[in-house]
Design a protein around this motif. Structure first.
Motif, PDB file in Angstrom:
ATOM      1  N   MET A 224      11.765  12.910  -4.145  1.00  0.00           N
ATOM      2  CA  MET A 224      10.924  13.336  -3.050  1.00  0.00           C
ATOM      3  C   MET A 224      11.308  12.546  -1.801  1.00  0.00           C
ATOM      4  SD  MET A 224       6.831  13.607  -3.011  1.00  0.00           S
ATOM      5  CE  MET A 224       6.091  14.430  -1.669  1.00  0.00           C
ATOM      6  N   HIS A 225      11.317  13.236  -0.684  1.00  0.00           N
ATOM      7  CA  HIS A 225      11.719  12.604   0.565  1.00  0.00           C
ATOM      8  C   HIS A 225      10.483  12.173   1.347  1.00  0.00           C
ATOM      9  CE1 HIS A 225      15.794  13.850  -0.169  1.00  0.00           C
ATOM     10  NE2 HIS A 225      15.329  15.051  -0.485  1.00  0.00           N
TER      11      HIS A 225
ATOM     12  N   SER B  13       1.663   0.192  -2.406  1.00  0.00           N
ATOM     13  CA  SER B  13       2.367  -1.018  -2.847  1.00  0.00           C
ATOM     14  C   SER B  13       1.772  -1.563  -4.145  1.00  0.00           C
ATOM     15  CB  SER B  13       2.340  -2.087  -1.759  1.00  0.00           C
ATOM     16  OG  SER B  13       1.011  -2.501  -1.488  1.00  0.00           O
ATOM     17  N   ASN B  14       0.595  -1.080  -4.524  1.00  0.00           N
ATOM     18  CA  ASN B  14      -0.055  -1.540  -5.751  1.00  0.00           C
ATOM     19  C   ASN B  14       0.141  -0.595  -6.930  1.00  0.00           C
ATOM     20  OD1 ASN B  14      -1.133  -3.810  -4.473  1.00  0.00           O
ATOM     21  ND2 ASN B  14      -2.915  -2.684  -3.777  1.00  0.00           N
ATOM     22  N   ILE B  15       0.891   0.476  -6.753  1.00  0.00           N
ATOM     23  CA  ILE B  15       1.096   1.443  -7.832  1.00  0.00           C
ATOM     24  C   ILE B  15       2.208   0.920  -8.747  1.00  0.00           C
ATOM     25  CG2 ILE B  15       1.644   3.836  -8.408  1.00  0.00           C
ATOM     26  CD1 ILE B  15      -0.970   3.420  -6.747  1.00  0.00           C
TER      27      ILE B  15
ATOM     28  N   THR C  95       7.684   0.566 -17.064  1.00  0.00           N
ATOM     29  CA  THR C  95       8.550  -0.559 -16.734  1.00  0.00           C
ATOM     30  C   THR C  95       7.787  -1.802 -16.287  1.00  0.00           C
ATOM     31  OG1 THR C  95       8.771   0.036 -14.399  1.00  0.00           O
ATOM     32  CG2 THR C  95      10.339   1.042 -15.959  1.00  0.00           C
ATOM     33  N   GLY C  96       6.543  -1.613 -15.842  1.00  0.00           N
ATOM     34  CA  GLY C  96       5.777  -2.744 -15.319  1.00  0.00           C
ATOM     35  C   GLY C  96       6.155  -3.108 -13.889  1.00  0.00           C
ATOM     36  N   SER C  97       7.060  -2.336 -13.309  1.00  0.00           N
ATOM     37  CA  SER C  97       7.533  -2.594 -11.944  1.00  0.00           C
ATOM     38  C   SER C  97       6.760  -1.731 -10.957  1.00  0.00           C
ATOM     39  CB  SER C  97       9.021  -2.253 -11.818  1.00  0.00           C
ATOM     40  OG  SER C  97       9.770  -3.001 -12.735  1.00  0.00           O
ATOM     41  N   ARG C  98       6.829  -2.134  -9.700  1.00  0.00           N
ATOM     42  CA  ARG C  98       6.238  -1.304  -8.656  1.00  0.00           C
ATOM     43  C   ARG C  98       6.944   0.049  -8.631  1.00  0.00           C
ATOM     44  NH1 ARG C  98       6.553  -4.277  -3.135  1.00  0.00           N
ATOM     45  NH2 ARG C  98       5.956  -2.195  -2.477  1.00  0.00           N
ATOM     46  N   THR C  99       6.168   1.098  -8.378  1.00  0.00           N
ATOM     47  CA  THR C  99       6.712   2.447  -8.335  1.00  0.00           C
ATOM     48  C   THR C  99       7.518   2.664  -7.060  1.00  0.00           C
ATOM     49  OG1 THR C  99       4.877   3.269  -9.650  1.00  0.00           O
ATOM     50  CG2 THR C  99       6.087   4.899  -8.368  1.00  0.00           C
ATOM     51  N   PHE C 100       7.045   2.088  -5.946  1.00  0.00           N
ATOM     52  CA  PHE C 100       7.661   2.323  -4.639  1.00  0.00           C
ATOM     53  C   PHE C 100       8.151   1.018  -4.024  1.00  0.00           C
ATOM     54  CE2 PHE C 100       4.113   5.408  -5.119  1.00  0.00           C
ATOM     55  CZ  PHE C 100       4.863   6.570  -5.214  1.00  0.00           C
ATOM     56  N   THR C 101       9.280   1.099  -3.353  1.00  0.00           N
ATOM     57  CA  THR C 101       9.787  -0.051  -2.599  1.00  0.00           C
ATOM     58  C   THR C 101       8.931  -0.237  -1.344  1.00  0.00           C
ATOM     59  OG1 THR C 101      11.271   1.260  -1.214  1.00  0.00           O
ATOM     60  CG2 THR C 101      12.153   0.495  -3.337  1.00  0.00           C
ATOM     61  N   ASP C 102       9.102  -1.367  -0.677  1.00  0.00           N
ATOM     62  CA  ASP C 102       8.366  -1.613   0.572  1.00  0.00           C
ATOM     63  C   ASP C 102       8.668  -0.530   1.608  1.00  0.00           C
ATOM     64  OD1 ASP C 102       7.132  -3.897  -0.395  1.00  0.00           O
ATOM     65  OD2 ASP C 102       8.609  -5.262   0.479  1.00  0.00           O
TER      66      ASP C 102
END
Length: 77
Positions: A1-2, A34-36, A41-48
């Motif tokens: 998604m863009h 930023s909290n998703i 994976t336990g990682s953030r879904t989205f980068t900053d």
């Protein structure tokens, strides 16, 4: 998604909501992206950068559609 494409029309706003909801059905438009966390994976879904772009797109959506959450409830669920 863009997330970079500016949203300026109702059709674009609705398409953005549809695509975002399809990809992330449990994420609320007013959530802090930023909290998703990706539960697999336990990682953030989205980068900053993505967070900033998504928040900008939702700001644009809210300037076009009075209540995007109501749109989701009435049209997409």
């Amino acid at each position: 998604m863009h997330y970079k494409e500016t949203i300026t029309t109702t059709e674009q706003a609705k398409n953005f909501i549809k695509e975002f909801y399809k990809e992330y059905p449990v994420v609320h438009p007013e959530d802090d992206m930023s909290n998703i966390i990706n539960l697999k994976t336990g990682s953030r879904t989205f980068t900053d950068e993505q967070v900033e772009d998504i928040h900008t797109r939702f700001d644009e959506v809210y300037s076009i559609i009075e209540d995007p959450c109501l749109y989701i409830l009435e049209e997409l669920q």
